[in-house]
Design an enzyme around this catalytic site. Structure first.
Site, short mmCIF file in Angstrom:
data_model
loop_
_atom_site.label_atom_id
_atom_site.label_comp_id
_atom_site.label_asym_id
_atom_site.label_seq_id
_atom_site.Cartn_x
_atom_site.Cartn_y
_atom_site.Cartn_z
N ASN A 9 0.87 -1.18 0.00
CA ASN A 9 0.00 0.00 0.00
C ASN A 9 0.91 1.22 0.00
O ASN A 9 1.49 1.56 1.03
CB ASN A 9 -0.90 -0.03 1.25
CG ASN A 9 -1.71 1.25 1.40
OD1 ASN A 9 -1.73 2.09 0.50
ND2 ASN A 9 -2.36 1.41 2.54
N TRP A 10 1.02 1.86 -1.16
CA TRP A 10 1.96 2.98 -1.28
C TRP A 10 1.46 4.24 -0.57
O TRP A 10 2.19 5.20 -0.46
CB TRP A 10 2.21 3.29 -2.76
CG TRP A 10 3.00 2.26 -3.49
CD1 TRP A 10 3.49 1.08 -2.99
CD2 TRP A 10 3.39 2.31 -4.87
NE1 TRP A 10 4.17 0.40 -3.98
CE2 TRP A 10 4.12 1.12 -5.14
CE3 TRP A 10 3.20 3.22 -5.92
CZ2 TRP A 10 4.65 0.85 -6.40
CZ3 TRP A 10 3.74 2.94 -7.17
CH2 TRP A 10 4.46 1.77 -7.40
N HIS A 95 -9.66 1.52 4.71
CA HIS A 95 -8.40 1.65 5.46
C HIS A 95 -8.63 2.56 6.67
O HIS A 95 -9.39 3.53 6.59
CB HIS A 95 -7.30 2.21 4.56
CG HIS A 95 -5.95 2.08 5.16
ND1 HIS A 95 -5.48 2.94 6.14
CD2 HIS A 95 -4.97 1.16 4.97
CE1 HIS A 95 -4.28 2.54 6.51
NE2 HIS A 95 -3.94 1.47 5.82
N GLU A 97 -6.93 4.84 7.86
CA GLU A 97 -6.62 6.25 7.62
C GLU A 97 -7.80 6.96 6.96
O GLU A 97 -7.94 8.18 7.07
CB GLU A 97 -5.34 6.36 6.77
CG GLU A 97 -4.11 6.03 7.59
CD GLU A 97 -2.95 5.43 6.81
OE1 GLU A 97 -2.95 5.51 5.57
OE2 GLU A 97 -2.05 4.87 7.46
N GLY A 173 2.63 2.10 10.93
CA GLY A 173 3.61 3.17 10.75
C GLY A 173 4.48 3.47 11.96
O GLY A 173 5.16 4.49 11.99
N SER A 212 3.23 -2.32 10.33
CA SER A 212 4.67 -2.49 10.55
C SER A 212 5.18 -3.87 10.16
O SER A 212 6.07 -4.43 10.82
CB SER A 212 5.03 -2.18 12.01
OG SER A 212 4.66 -0.85 12.33
N GLY A 233 2.74 -1.20 4.30
CA GLY A 233 2.83 0.23 4.00
C GLY A 233 4.27 0.65 3.76
O GLY A 233 4.81 0.45 2.67
N GLY A 234 4.90 1.20 4.79
CA GLY A 234 6.25 1.76 4.65
C GLY A 234 7.24 0.84 3.94
O GLY A 234 7.98 1.29 3.05
P1 13P Z 1 2.92 0.27 7.73
O1 13P Z 1 3.39 -1.00 7.10
O2 13P Z 1 3.72 1.47 7.30
O3 13P Z 1 2.79 0.15 9.21
O4 13P Z 1 1.44 0.55 7.17
C1 13P Z 1 0.50 -0.45 7.25
C2 13P Z 1 -0.69 -0.07 6.46
O5 13P Z 1 -1.41 0.84 6.81
C3 13P Z 1 -0.95 -0.82 5.22
O6 13P Z 1 -2.21 -0.58 4.73
#
Ligand code: 13P
Length: 252
Positions: A9-10, A95, A97, A173, A212, A233-234
């Protein structure tokens, strides 16, 4: 046997040049890893670029959100058909967010899930509790409400056309994810909830883990019986991290 799936997930990162370099590195890094599935979910403006770069490869692509409406006067929104036009196999739905900062509700998430299935795009339904909910011991209740909001709306057979992703909000994150056993217990609970409606769907549906996920913890997480992959994510923004995670998935 559920095949592992790793989805990057960019989020709202990257630009044309960095995307090109990242996808080149993924194409060569993942080419021979045939035992699992891989995809990247990119910002909408780069769907055309992802399609051009990844078409015909073993890496799928998708969006990170879409409208629950199939068209009309919705300034700034992206219709499901537009994702389908650019060959998306996946779309992330709900998501945290978006649920948090952008106030997406369970009914909106359910409507988006339903329309994605209708369009033949696999929705990746994100579920997860906040830190406050976690500390109050409400994790199971929260994910149950989030899952039922969709399952009751679309029916368990349609739910099975999508993918679930358990992402505890407190693990996103921050570099430190949930402990594998802790994650497994929620994944198993989600599968049990699905099994109450259909044992077959529960057996087949993939439940990804997010928050993470990185090369150093992926093997232990993916070894859990109800963790069928990762939503990353990251660590999906750097091929030096993403490729090793995919290699771990391939090794199962
Ligand atoms: P991280 O891998 O940066 O913690 O993000 C997870 C995420 O929200 C994937 O959708």
């Amino acid at each position: 046997m559920r095949r592992k799936l790793i989805v990057g997930n960019w989020k709202m990162y990257g630009d044309y040049a960095s995307n090109e370099a990242l996808m080149d590195a993924l194409l060569s890094g993942l080419r021979d890893l045939r035992n699992a599935d891989y995809a990247v979910c990119v910002p909408h403006p780069y769907l055309f670029q992802a399609q051009a770069a990844l078409k015909g490869s073993n890496i799928g692509w998708g969006g990170q959100n879409m409208s629950q409406f199939t068209g009309g006067a919705f300034t700034g929104s992206v219709a499901p058909q537009m994702l389908a036009d650019f060959g998306c196999q996946y779309v992330i739905i709900g998501h945290s967010e978006r649920r948090g900062a952008l106030h997406e509700t369970n009914p909106m998430v359910a409507a988006k899930f339903a329309v994605a299935v209708r369009m033949g795009i696999k929705p990746i339904l994100c579920l997860g509790e906040t830190l406050e909910e976690h500390d109050a011991g409400q994790a199971h209740d929260v994910v149950e409400r989030q899952l039922n909001a969709v399952m009751n709306e679309v029916g368990v057979e349609n739910l099975g056309k999508g993918i679930l992703a358990y992402e505890p909000v407190w693990a996103i994150g921050v570099g430190r994810g949930a402990r594998p056993e802790q994650a497994q217990s929620i994944h198993a609970y989600l599968r049990k909830l699905v099994a109450k409606k259909s044992k077959d769907v529960a057996k087949e549906i993939r439940i990804l883990h997010g928050g993470s996920v990185k090369p150093s913890n992926a093997a232990k997480l993916l070894a859990m019986p109800d963790i069928d992959g990762g939503l990353v994510g990251g660590a999906s923004l750097d091929a030096a991290d993403f490729v090793p995670i995919c290699r771990i998935a391939h090794s199962f």
